[in-house]
Design an enzyme around this catalytic site. Structure first.
Site, mmCIF file in Angstrom:
data_model
loop_
_atom_site.group_PDB
_atom_site.id
_atom_site.type_symbol
_atom_site.label_atom_id
_atom_site.label_comp_id
_atom_site.label_asym_id
_atom_site.label_seq_id
_atom_site.Cartn_x
_atom_site.Cartn_y
_atom_site.Cartn_z
ATOM 1 N N GLU A 182 -0.558 -12.697 2.246
ATOM 2 C CA GLU A 182 0.771 -13.234 1.937
ATOM 3 C C GLU A 182 1.470 -13.634 3.228
ATOM 4 O O GLU A 182 1.259 -13.014 4.278
ATOM 5 C CB GLU A 182 1.599 -12.161 1.198
ATOM 6 C CG GLU A 182 3.028 -12.628 0.895
ATOM 7 C CD GLU A 182 3.783 -11.735 -0.093
ATOM 8 O OE1 GLU A 182 3.233 -10.695 -0.505
ATOM 9 O OE2 GLU A 182 4.925 -12.094 -0.436
ATOM 10 N N ASN A 239 5.851 -12.025 -3.378
ATOM 11 C CA ASN A 239 7.254 -12.419 -3.515
ATOM 12 C C ASN A 239 7.550 -13.729 -2.779
ATOM 13 O O ASN A 239 8.409 -14.504 -3.176
ATOM 14 C CB ASN A 239 8.164 -11.307 -2.987
ATOM 15 C CG ASN A 239 8.038 -10.026 -3.806
ATOM 16 O OD1 ASN A 239 7.595 -10.048 -4.943
ATOM 17 N ND2 ASN A 239 8.423 -8.903 -3.220
ATOM 18 N N ASN A 276 4.501 -15.062 -9.619
ATOM 19 C CA ASN A 276 4.292 -13.692 -9.146
ATOM 20 C C ASN A 276 5.408 -12.781 -9.632
ATOM 21 O O ASN A 276 6.591 -13.115 -9.465
ATOM 22 C CB ASN A 276 4.273 -13.671 -7.604
ATOM 23 C CG ASN A 276 4.167 -12.255 -7.055
ATOM 24 O OD1 ASN A 276 3.118 -11.624 -7.160
ATOM 25 N ND2 ASN A 276 5.246 -11.742 -6.481
ATOM 26 N N GLU A 277 5.048 -11.681 -10.232
ATOM 27 C CA GLU A 277 5.994 -10.613 -10.612
ATOM 28 C C GLU A 277 7.308 -11.175 -11.168
ATOM 29 O O GLU A 277 8.403 -10.786 -10.722
ATOM 30 C CB GLU A 277 6.265 -9.684 -9.421
ATOM 31 C CG GLU A 277 5.046 -8.896 -9.023
ATOM 32 C CD GLU A 277 5.309 -7.778 -8.011
ATOM 33 O OE1 GLU A 277 6.407 -7.724 -7.418
ATOM 34 O OE2 GLU A 277 4.399 -6.955 -7.808
ATOM 35 N N TYR A 285 1.151 0.231 -7.103
ATOM 36 C CA TYR A 285 1.049 0.846 -5.771
ATOM 37 C C TYR A 285 1.270 2.345 -5.903
ATOM 38 O O TYR A 285 1.988 2.796 -6.790
ATOM 39 C CB TYR A 285 2.098 0.256 -4.833
ATOM 40 C CG TYR A 285 1.852 -1.204 -4.497
ATOM 41 C CD1 TYR A 285 0.937 -1.556 -3.508
ATOM 42 C CD2 TYR A 285 2.527 -2.214 -5.164
ATOM 43 C CE1 TYR A 285 0.704 -2.899 -3.193
ATOM 44 C CE2 TYR A 285 2.302 -3.549 -4.856
ATOM 45 C CZ TYR A 285 1.395 -3.886 -3.867
ATOM 46 O OH TYR A 285 1.167 -5.213 -3.556
ATOM 47 N N GLU A 308 -2.730 -6.880 -7.433
ATOM 48 C CA GLU A 308 -2.103 -6.126 -6.330
ATOM 49 C C GLU A 308 -2.317 -4.650 -6.611
ATOM 50 O O GLU A 308 -1.808 -4.141 -7.617
ATOM 51 C CB GLU A 308 -0.611 -6.438 -6.215
ATOM 52 C CG GLU A 308 -0.321 -7.802 -5.620
ATOM 53 C CD GLU A 308 1.153 -8.032 -5.327
ATOM 54 O OE1 GLU A 308 1.848 -7.068 -4.922
ATOM 55 O OE2 GLU A 308 1.598 -9.179 -5.505
ATOM 56 N N GLN A 366 -2.687 -5.456 1.085
ATOM 57 C CA GLN A 366 -3.122 -6.780 1.422
ATOM 58 C C GLN A 366 -4.303 -6.682 2.384
ATOM 59 O O GLN A 366 -4.871 -5.601 2.503
ATOM 60 C CB GLN A 366 -1.958 -7.550 2.016
ATOM 61 C CG GLN A 366 -0.791 -7.656 0.988
ATOM 62 C CD GLN A 366 0.317 -8.630 1.373
ATOM 63 O OE1 GLN A 366 0.258 -9.310 2.381
ATOM 64 N NE2 GLN A 366 1.365 -8.699 0.558
#
Ligand code: AHR
Length: 519
Positions: free
Chosen positions: A43, A88, A188-189, A260, A307, A366
């Protein structure tokens, strides 16, 4: 560790409380070992791109400005797909800023990470880097501040051979051959309040469906990923999946999952991460299949777990700049990982493999510097974090089919998470090479565990290699100066006697046992 059996255990009094019994049989196939399980993520965040994969001034940089030491470590890590450019970040990204002559590209604010992006790396550079790293790029389009048209534009720019404005622009920019990117994330999200252009489920569902439909008009074979929930703790989790899939089921292949895990100081709780990921996967599967059933569809949508990692998000490392401070490539999310974190990462990979029937793709978040297995010093060394090892070894040796193991294990109660199996394990079996590999984690924070595995179903076997990653101090961390004094080491307590494989698994440990099998 409790002396009772985990809920799925069979009654068996023939072994002690600290023994886990396992049966490995090539007939119990879950599905293929998918190379896409071993994806990662780059990212525009912190130093992942600038001074991570790209640093033209570095002594090891190649002609394109890519750090060759990072390229080498990426190859050694065994990464398959790499998701780009966010995260993000993508929800405020104008992809056109990152193409064309570098000195004419605009410098922009990156609102997601309160940083400044010089746009020296864009999709052409990333495609070039991917080819050098031997990975497949997986692109995300901006459905935060942008929409269907911009998604179509970047797809045309990347994948059309020539003869149109955007494909000719790519050629003029030096990328004569199309990038042929087949995996695309639709935003994304978008369920997250922090996301630029955050949407309600119904709003996102319509936009994702329209965008997917239009992208398929360019190429019906694309593999498209709709945004699922940002984590199991999201208040809309479940309902979001239902709403999004109700609109998109026929036009997407995968729905994303993000999760996460943080060590809040309770090691036993931290070590339950794999169990918690497994519950999340089962939950998502039930939401997907609910929509499938309501639609009476024969199509199967699966999961892109794009992720996942340990992320100590509440620590200072994750504090984003504020006010007038808009730095270029600040040190952000540079978590230092412990051996315990590596054991958790190994367990999360075991969990992803165990669910290979429904998890068809995954990305460790990542790759470099940002919650990453690979770290760099600007102008200096590149080095491996603890989490590098279980990922690299699993990626290198898991092959063929994933086997479902029958497991009877002692069960553990942590502070919040209870009743989970002390042993987390999976096996792969490659009939072609004649190799079976058992991956095992002892999730106990304090007690060793004996693995007692019936492997007679595999036929005559011999141990090729048995390694364990653990340390007296599970909080040991690698650094640039010392990244090698704690490494996966031979497990001398592994024995194969006839059809019985036994191994001692220390508390907080990850183990890989490779068996040569005569077919
Ligand atoms: O990986 C770090 C961030 O975590 C990503 O940008 C975002 O998608 C997630 O919240």
């Amino acid at each position: 560790m409790g002396n009772h059996q985990s809920s799925d255990a069979r009654n068996d009094t023939a072994h002690t409380a600290n023994t886990a019994k396992v049966t490995v049989d090539p007939a119990f196939v879950v599905g293929p070992v998918r190379r896409k399980t071993f994806g990662a993520f780059v990212e525009h965040l912190g130093r992942c791109v600038y001074t991570g994969i790209f640093e033209p001034e570095h002594p090891n940089a190649d002609d394109d400005g890519f750090r060759t030491d990072v390229l080498e470590l990426t190859r050694e890590l065994g990464v398959s797909t790499v998701r780009y450019p966010g995260g993000n970040f993508v929800s405020g990204y104008r992809w056109e800023d990152g193409v064309g002559p570098a000195d004419q590209r605009p410098t922009r604010l990156d609102l997601a990470w309160h940083s400044t992006d010089p746009n020296l790396v864009g999709v052409d550079e990333f495609a070039k880097w991917s080819a050098k790293a031997g990975v497949e790029p997986m692109m995300a389009v901006n459905l935060g501040t942008r929409g269907t048209q911009e998604a179509l534009d970047i797809l045309e720019y990347c994948n059309i051979k020539g003869g149109t404005a955007l494909s000719e622009q790519r050629k003029a920019n030096g990328a004569v051959e199309p990038h042929r990117i087949t995996m695309w994330c639709l935003g994304n999200e978008m369920d997250g309040f922090w996301q630029i252009g955050h949407k309600k489920g119904t709003e996102y569902a319509r936009l994702a469906a329209e965008t997917a439909r239009a992208m398929r008009m360019i190429d019906p074979k694309l593999e498209l990923v709709a945004c699922g929930s940002s984590g199991p703790g999201m208040p809309t989790f479940g309902e979001w999946e239902r709403v999004v899939l109700s609109e998109t089921y026929d036009v997407v292949d995968l729905i994303s999952a993000h999760q996460y895990f943080e060590d809040h100081g309770d090691l036993q709780e931290h070590l339950s991460a794999g169990y918690r990921m497994d519950l999340f996967i089962k939950d998502i599967v039930s939401h997907i299949d609910h929509v499938k059933s309501v639609k009476k569809s024969t199509k199967q949508v699966n999961i892109s777990f794009d992720e996942w990692n340990v992320w100590h998000a509440s620590r200072a490392e994750s504090k984003v700049p504020s006010g007038d401070d808009w730095p270029v490539a600040p040190a952000l999310l540079e978590d230092r990982y412990t051996v315990a974190d590596a054991v958790v990462v190994g367990d999360l990979l075991i969990t992803l493999l165990r669910n290979t029937d429904r998890v068809h793709s995954a990305s460790l978040a990542q790759l470099v510097n940002v919650i990453a297995p690979i770290m760099t010093e600007p102008g200096g060394r590149a080095w491996k974090q603890t989490t590098f090892h279980p990922f690299a070894l699993t990626s290198r040796h898991a092959a063929g089919t994933v086997l479902n193991l029958a497991i009877e294990s002692p069960s553990i109660d942590a502070e919040k998470t209870t009743g989970f199996s002390a042993l987390s394990a999976v096996a792969s079996y490659d009939a072609e090479s004649g190799e079976a590999v058992v991956f095992a984690v002892n999730r106990s924070a304090s007690e060793a565990l004996t693995l007692d595995a019936a492997v007679g179903g595999l036929g005559a076997a011999r141990v090729i290699e048995a390694v364990t990653y653990s340390n007296k101090d599970p909080y040991w961390q690698a650094t640039a100066d010392d990244s090698t004094s704690v490494l996966p080491a031979e497990n001398v307590n592994v024995k194969l006697d006839g059809g019985r494989l036994t191994a001692e698994l220390p508390a907080v440990s990850w183990t890989m046992i490779r068996l040569a099998v005569e077919s």
